[in-house]
Design a protein around this motif. Structure first.
Motif, PDB file in Angstrom:
ATOM      1  N   PRO A 212       0.804  -1.233   0.000  1.00  0.00           N
ATOM      2  CA  PRO A 212       0.000   0.000   0.000  1.00  0.00           C
ATOM      3  C   PRO A 212       0.833   1.278   0.000  1.00  0.00           C
ATOM      4  O   PRO A 212       0.325   2.344  -0.372  1.00  0.00           O
ATOM      5  CB  PRO A 212      -0.839  -0.115   1.279  1.00  0.00           C
ATOM      6  CG  PRO A 212      -0.112  -1.096   2.138  1.00  0.00           C
ATOM      7  CD  PRO A 212       0.560  -2.050   1.207  1.00  0.00           C
ATOM      8  N   ASP A 213       2.094   1.190   0.408  1.00  0.00           N
ATOM      9  CA  ASP A 213       2.955   2.374   0.419  1.00  0.00           C
ATOM     10  C   ASP A 213       3.634   2.633  -0.926  1.00  0.00           C
ATOM     11  O   ASP A 213       4.272   3.673  -1.099  1.00  0.00           O
ATOM     12  CB  ASP A 213       4.029   2.233   1.497  1.00  0.00           C
ATOM     13  CG  ASP A 213       3.446   2.286   2.902  1.00  0.00           C
ATOM     14  OD1 ASP A 213       2.440   3.005   3.097  1.00  0.00           O
ATOM     15  OD2 ASP A 213       3.980   1.599   3.792  1.00  0.00           O
ATOM     16  N   THR A 214       3.510   1.709  -1.866  1.00  0.00           N
ATOM     17  CA  THR A 214       4.187   1.852  -3.150  1.00  0.00           C
ATOM     18  C   THR A 214       3.531   2.915  -4.015  1.00  0.00           C
ATOM     19  O   THR A 214       2.312   2.953  -4.167  1.00  0.00           O
ATOM     20  CB  THR A 214       4.174   0.511  -3.917  1.00  0.00           C
ATOM     21  OG1 THR A 214       4.924  -0.461  -3.184  1.00  0.00           O
ATOM     22  CG2 THR A 214       4.775   0.667  -5.304  1.00  0.00           C
ATOM     23  N   ASP A 215       4.368   3.776  -4.595  1.00  0.00           N
ATOM     24  CA  ASP A 215       3.892   4.746  -5.579  1.00  0.00           C
ATOM     25  C   ASP A 215       4.327   4.360  -6.991  1.00  0.00           C
ATOM     26  O   ASP A 215       3.644   4.685  -7.959  1.00  0.00           O
ATOM     27  CB  ASP A 215       4.415   6.144  -5.234  1.00  0.00           C
ATOM     28  CG  ASP A 215       3.874   6.622  -3.897  1.00  0.00           C
ATOM     29  OD1 ASP A 215       2.641   6.679  -3.736  1.00  0.00           O
ATOM     30  OD2 ASP A 215       4.695   6.915  -2.997  1.00  0.00           O
ATOM     31  N   ALA A 216       5.454   3.680  -7.110  1.00  0.00           N
ATOM     32  CA  ALA A 216       5.930   3.212  -8.408  1.00  0.00           C
ATOM     33  C   ALA A 216       6.778   1.972  -8.216  1.00  0.00           C
ATOM     34  O   ALA A 216       7.462   1.820  -7.194  1.00  0.00           O
ATOM     35  CB  ALA A 216       6.733   4.291  -9.129  1.00  0.00           C
ATOM     36  N   VAL A 217       6.739   1.088  -9.213  1.00  0.00           N
ATOM     37  CA  VAL A 217       7.586  -0.102  -9.251  1.00  0.00           C
ATOM     38  C   VAL A 217       8.575   0.097 -10.391  1.00  0.00           C
ATOM     39  O   VAL A 217       8.171   0.269 -11.546  1.00  0.00           O
ATOM     40  CB  VAL A 217       6.764  -1.385  -9.457  1.00  0.00           C
ATOM     41  CG1 VAL A 217       7.673  -2.591  -9.613  1.00  0.00           C
ATOM     42  CG2 VAL A 217       5.798  -1.590  -8.299  1.00  0.00           C
ATOM     43  N   ILE A 218       9.851   0.079 -10.059  1.00  0.00           N
ATOM     44  CA  ILE A 218      10.898   0.418 -11.018  1.00  0.00           C
ATOM     45  C   ILE A 218      11.769  -0.805 -11.274  1.00  0.00           C
ATOM     46  O   ILE A 218      12.341  -1.389 -10.344  1.00  0.00           O
ATOM     47  CB  ILE A 218      11.740   1.591 -10.494  1.00  0.00           C
ATOM     48  CG1 ILE A 218      10.863   2.847 -10.430  1.00  0.00           C
ATOM     49  CG2 ILE A 218      12.961   1.821 -11.367  1.00  0.00           C
ATOM     50  CD1 ILE A 218      11.555   4.073  -9.904  1.00  0.00           C
ATOM     51  N   ALA A 219      11.863  -1.201 -12.553  1.00  0.00           N
ATOM     52  CA  ALA A 219      12.710  -2.323 -12.933  1.00  0.00           C
ATOM     53  C   ALA A 219      14.163  -1.860 -12.965  1.00  0.00           C
ATOM     54  O   ALA A 219      14.492  -0.858 -13.611  1.00  0.00           O
ATOM     55  CB  ALA A 219      12.295  -2.879 -14.283  1.00  0.00           C
ATOM     56  N   LEU A 220      15.017  -2.601 -12.287  1.00  0.00           N
ATOM     57  CA  LEU A 220      16.433  -2.257 -12.210  1.00  0.00           C
ATOM     58  C   LEU A 220      17.116  -2.386 -13.563  1.00  0.00           C
ATOM     59  O   LEU A 220      17.903  -1.533 -13.956  1.00  0.00           O
ATOM     60  CB  LEU A 220      17.116  -3.174 -11.190  1.00  0.00           C
ATOM     61  CG  LEU A 220      18.619  -3.025 -11.006  1.00  0.00           C
ATOM     62  CD1 LEU A 220      18.943  -1.662 -10.423  1.00  0.00           C
ATOM     63  CD2 LEU A 220      19.152  -4.133 -10.088  1.00  0.00           C
ATOM     64  N   ARG A 221      16.809  -3.458 -14.282  1.00  0.00           N
ATOM     65  CA  ARG A 221      17.403  -3.705 -15.590  1.00  0.00           C
ATOM     66  C   ARG A 221      16.543  -4.714 -16.338  1.00  0.00           C
ATOM     67  O   ARG A 221      15.577  -5.250 -15.806  1.00  0.00           O
ATOM     68  CB  ARG A 221      18.833  -4.236 -15.466  1.00  0.00           C
ATOM     69  CG  ARG A 221      18.974  -5.508 -14.647  1.00  0.00           C
ATOM     70  CD  ARG A 221      20.199  -6.304 -15.041  1.00  0.00           C
ATOM     71  NE  ARG A 221      20.094  -6.740 -16.437  1.00  0.00           N
ATOM     72  CZ  ARG A 221      21.052  -7.444 -17.052  1.00  0.00           C
ATOM     73  NH1 ARG A 221      22.164  -7.748 -16.416  1.00  0.00           N
ATOM     74  NH2 ARG A 221      20.891  -7.820 -18.309  1.00  0.00           N
ATOM     75  N   GLY A 222      16.891  -4.951 -17.615  1.00  0.00           N
ATOM     76  CA  GLY A 222      16.172  -5.923 -18.418  1.00  0.00           C
ATOM     77  C   GLY A 222      16.958  -7.216 -18.526  1.00  0.00           C
ATOM     78  O   GLY A 222      17.404  -7.754 -17.522  1.00  0.00           O
ATOM     79  N   GLY A 223      17.139  -7.683 -19.760  1.00  0.00           N
ATOM     80  CA  GLY A 223      17.827  -8.944 -19.976  1.00  0.00           C
ATOM     81  C   GLY A 223      16.874  -9.993 -20.519  1.00  0.00           C
ATOM     82  O   GLY A 223      16.463  -9.949 -21.672  1.00  0.00           O
ATOM     83  N   PHE A 224      16.502 -10.932 -19.668  1.00  0.00           N
ATOM     84  CA  PHE A 224      15.564 -11.974 -20.056  1.00  0.00           C
ATOM     85  C   PHE A 224      14.880 -12.511 -18.807  1.00  0.00           C
ATOM     86  O   PHE A 224      15.493 -12.592 -17.752  1.00  0.00           O
ATOM     87  CB  PHE A 224      16.289 -13.125 -20.768  1.00  0.00           C
ATOM     88  CG  PHE A 224      15.371 -14.264 -21.144  1.00  0.00           C
ATOM     89  CD1 PHE A 224      14.584 -14.196 -22.277  1.00  0.00           C
ATOM     90  CD2 PHE A 224      15.272 -15.383 -20.337  1.00  0.00           C
ATOM     91  CE1 PHE A 224      13.716 -15.229 -22.610  1.00  0.00           C
ATOM     92  CE2 PHE A 224      14.405 -16.425 -20.655  1.00  0.00           C
ATOM     93  CZ  PHE A 224      13.628 -16.341 -21.796  1.00  0.00           C
ATOM     94  N   GLY A 225      13.621 -12.881 -18.930  1.00  0.00           N
ATOM     95  CA  GLY A 225      12.957 -13.576 -17.835  1.00  0.00           C
ATOM     96  C   GLY A 225      11.635 -13.014 -17.376  1.00  0.00           C
ATOM     97  O   GLY A 225      10.885 -13.691 -16.678  1.00  0.00           O
ATOM     98  N   ALA A 226      11.297 -11.759 -17.751  1.00  0.00           N
ATOM     99  CA  ALA A 226      10.059 -11.151 -17.249  1.00  0.00           C
ATOM    100  C   ALA A 226       8.826 -11.922 -17.713  1.00  0.00           C
ATOM    101  O   ALA A 226       7.868 -12.096 -16.949  1.00  0.00           O
ATOM    102  CB  ALA A 226       9.968  -9.693 -17.677  1.00  0.00           C
ATOM    103  N   MET A 227       8.840 -12.415 -18.940  1.00  0.00           N
ATOM    104  CA  MET A 227       7.677 -13.131 -19.453  1.00  0.00           C
ATOM    105  C   MET A 227       7.426 -14.437 -18.704  1.00  0.00           C
ATOM    106  O   MET A 227       6.284 -14.899 -18.615  1.00  0.00           O
ATOM    107  CB  MET A 227       7.846 -13.404 -20.948  1.00  0.00           C
ATOM    108  CG  MET A 227       6.580 -13.877 -21.638  1.00  0.00           C
ATOM    109  SD  MET A 227       6.749 -13.989 -23.442  1.00  0.00           S
ATOM    110  CE  MET A 227       6.854 -12.253 -23.878  1.00  0.00           C
ATOM    111  N   ARG A 228       8.471 -15.007 -18.125  1.00  0.00           N
ATOM    112  CA  ARG A 228       8.326 -16.249 -17.363  1.00  0.00           C
ATOM    113  C   ARG A 228       7.480 -16.055 -16.107  1.00  0.00           C
ATOM    114  O   ARG A 228       6.992 -17.032 -15.538  1.00  0.00           O
ATOM    115  CB  ARG A 228       9.714 -16.776 -16.966  1.00  0.00           C
ATOM    116  CG  ARG A 228      10.555 -17.233 -18.130  1.00  0.00           C
ATOM    117  CD  ARG A 228      11.978 -17.563 -17.693  1.00  0.00           C
ATOM    118  NE  ARG A 228      12.035 -18.567 -16.646  1.00  0.00           N
ATOM    119  CZ  ARG A 228      12.834 -19.632 -16.666  1.00  0.00           C
ATOM    120  NH1 ARG A 228      13.627 -19.841 -17.714  1.00  0.00           N
ATOM    121  NH2 ARG A 228      12.852 -20.480 -15.665  1.00  0.00           N
TER     122      ARG A 228
END
Length: 348
Positions: free
Chosen positions: A81-97
């Protein structure tokens, strides 16, 4: 047209807001992590790293932890509930998994921050998979932008300020891509940034004008998602979502690979909803003129505007682009194409 995002007339973030920093794709090193945290804190943000942000998959070296660990950090960050934004540190591969194991009903129940506006997801490249899922399941705008753990935040003189401008200022009316000329107005810091920022190389391949919701991202990730729940309805999207302007970019792909990926998108109907196509960067791919020729070969007969070299993606100084908001493209013959975010209420 799509429902307007509140970030058209209000800044997504302000100093003092809480952001959750996660690694949903590839692993990072401690120096990059600490540099990313320092960058976010320099903007006055409260940074909460994911519990598994330093994890490594026990067998697969290109993943930052197991699917369960990376998914847990993503879900916990979004549902806090305290989150205002979720920030991805980097890409690469694996998010779709991660997608098939996410309870999107749960994510939807926790998608609003304490002030009632939707939380913001940021990232690019492999994070395209999450952008597609957030659009389909949650219907919220996201920010396709360079990531704080990657080289552009270390090497570029313009990326940090450019990303910050999208986080701390409203989006409505803002032009996307590199500027046509260096600014001569503003603060000394802004003028210094403008003086070193690359100027627009954008050019029109097929002239015309269009308005619609901005979508797309990394070509490889979109092609990999064809047939998934997030992209199963591509042939019907224009009918029930309205017009769209689709963005594409990629990195480290030979021309024959780009050709194969375009075959997949065309045969899958991904361009059925397109009222225009905007091409970003093709870093370490074939020469730009060869990529443009390939795109015209597939898309030139659609009767829609097509513009090139807008810079989004893996350009070392890549500009940001908000996805899921309405934009206007004007690409008149003999003129530099322009793409900008519409104001709230649908005003161009």
């Amino acid at each position: 047209m799509s429902k307007s995002s509140p970030y058209l007339d209000s800044a997504p973030l302000a100093p003092g807001d809480t952001v959750r920093l996660i690694a949903p794709s590839g692993p990072t090193d401690e120096e990059s992590l600490q540099r990313a945290i320092a960058q976010l804190e320099s903007w006055g943000l409260r940074v909460v790293p994911g519990e598994n942000i330093r994890a490594r998959h026990p067998r697969v070296k290109y993943l930052a932890g197991t699917d369960a660990e990376r998914r847990a950090d993503l879900v916990d960050a979004w549902c806090d509930p305290d989150t205002d934004a979720v920030i991805a540190l980097r890409g690469g591969f694996g998010a779709m998994r991660l997608l098939d194991g996410i309870d999107f009903d749960l994510m939807r129940r926790h998608m609003l921050r304490r002030d009632g506006r939707p939380k913001l997801l940021t990232g690019s490249s492999d994070i395209t998979a999450l952008h597609q899922a957030w659009e389909h399941h949650l219907g919220v705008a996201t920010l396709f932008c360079p990531m704080v753990g990657n080289d552009p935040f270390k090497n570029s003189t313009v990326v940090p300020d450019e990303v910050a401008s999208w986080l701390f200022h409203p989006w409505g009316g803002r032009e996307l891509g590199f500027p046509a000329e260096a600014s001569t107005e503003g603060t000394a810091a802004a003028e210094q940034t403008a003086a070193t920022r690359p100027l627009s190389r954008a050019q029109t391949l097929v002239p015309g004008s269009a308005r619609g919701r901005l979508g797309g991202g990394n070509l490889s990730l979109i092609a990999a998602g064809m047939g998934s729940p997030e992209l199963i309805d591509v042939r019907e999207r224009r009918e029930h979502r309205g017009p769209s302007i689709l963005m594409l970019e990629d990195v480290d792909e030979e021309l024959y690979r780009l050709d194969n990926l375009m075959v997949q998108l065309v045969r899958g109907g991904w361009f059925t909803s397109a009222d225009a196509v905007v091409l970003g960067s093709w870093e370490d791919c074939a020469p730009v003129h060869e990529v443009e020729a390939l795109m015209i070969d597939y898309l030139g007969g659609l009767g829609i505007p097509i513009v090139s070299e807008m810079g989004f993606g893996h350009d070392p100084d890549a500009p940001s682009a908000p996805l899921g908001v309405d934009v206007t493209l004007k690409a008149e013959p003999g003129e530099r194409p322009r793409l900008w975010v519409d104001h709230a209420g649908g005003q161009a």
